[in-house]
Motif scaffolding. Structure first.
Motif: not given
Ligand SMILES: Nc1nc2c(ncn2[C@@H]2O[C@H](COP(=O)(O)OP(=O)(O)OP(=O)(O)O)[C@@H](O)[C@H]2O)c(=O)[nH]1
Ligand SMILES: [Mg+2]
Length: 305
Positions: A189-216
């Protein structure tokens, strides 16, 4: 006889492109947050409809770029459209009707995208999204206005969130794929390398938690990814922020915010990778993250766009 091809999902930031991609694929391939400009590079997700394999290309939002990273993202989005067999222009219907500053900006972006399609000589499918959040009557006006631009072949009213209208859209996309052998194995279903997908998942959590405080421009990189003898995975990641003052925001009181981000990311990664995960997060300040050529190459973005 099989069909296979690429469908670029383009649109203004926050239109719901990643949500739509995930929903059509039936799995999470691209991260979703309430923050604009979440998606930074084209992400592929593979959907199947009957004999057709539809490779959805979720793209970064198209908007008036100011910074280097903006330009690279917008260029990548148009690049996705140029290579596709079909284009879906996804429009946030609620933003078309609202009058906040963000809604007005979204409308300008939508109009600019329609013009861009016209200039590129590209026909597109118009999909009005978030219909769960607007009144039916108002939708007709919106779709009429956009349809008059003459760049759209069809209009669909959908909700990427509830799934409303998506079966129809998917059938239409399948029918427009060229006759061809499938491009991916049927269970992929996907073709992102695992390392990159893993970084994306952490970035998602970072944004979900701090979307107002953090610059993009905050970013995440996977720096280590090891299989351990006990069958678990050990990952190290660095969260980059732009200013020293942002480090305590990411850490939170007694490190609680970073801990929350790490544990959410770890849970999702373990599920995705099918192995227990040990995740170690570091926070670094790099004022010039978005000005470093090698970062762009790692994401497949054009530094000189
Ligand atoms: N009510 C409603 N919200 C939606 C719908 N689709 C997406 N959203 C929400 O809209 C926000 C943005 O969704 P994304 O899928 O990240 O949007 P995007 O177009 O990929 O955004 P960028 O990557 O930033 O360009 C999220 O909060 C979604 O939950 C929908 O059909 N209805
Ligand atoms: Mg997105």
């Amino acid at each position: 006889m099989t069909r296979a091809g690429f469908v670029a999902v383009i649109g203004a930031p926050n239109a719901g492109k990643s949500t739509l991609t995930n929903r059509l694929v039936g799995a999470k391939v691209s991260i979703v947050t309430q923050k604009v400009q979440t998606t930074r590079f084209p992400v592929r997700g593979v959907a199947i409809e009957g004999e057709a394999q539809i490779v959805l290309v979720d793209t970064p939002g198209i908007f008036q770029p100011r910074r280097r990273l903006d330009r690279a993202m917008v260029r990548a989005a148009w690049g996705g459209a140029e290579e596709a067999d079909a284009i879906v222009h996804l429009v946030d219907a609620a933003a078309q009707l609202g009058d906040s500053g963000a809604d007005r900006r979204a409308r300008e972006d939508v109009d600019a995208i329609a013009l861009g399609l016209k200039r590129h000589g590209k026909a597109a499918i118009l999909a009005l999204n978030k219909v769960d959040a607007v009144k039916r009557e108002a939708l007709l006006e919106v779709s009429k206005g956009l349809f008059e631009t003459g760049v759209y072949t069809d209009v669909f009213m959908v909700s990427a969130k509830t799934g409303s209208g998506l079966a129809d859209l998917k059938r239409t996309l399948a029918a427009r794929m060229p006759e061809a052998p499938w491009l991916y194995p049927e269970d992929q279903t996907a073709d992102l390398p695992a390392r990159l997908m893993a970084a994306e998942i952490t970035r998602e959590k970072l944004y979900l938690r701090l979307h107002e405080e953090l610059p993009y421009a905050a970013a995440v990189e996977t720096t280590a990814f090891e299989d351990r003898k006990d069958g678990s995975l050990r990952l190290e990641q660095t969260i980059y922020v732009q200013r020293e003052s942002q480090r305590p925001i990411v850490l939170g009181k007694a490190g609680q915010t970073l801990k929350w981000i790490g544990s959410k990311a770890r849970e999702e990664l373990a599920e995705l990778l099918g192995h227990p995960v040990h995740l170690f997060l570091h926070v670094e300040v790099d004022e010039h993250w978005a000005e470093r050529r090698e970062r762009y190459a790692a994401l497949g973005l054009d530094f000189d766009a």
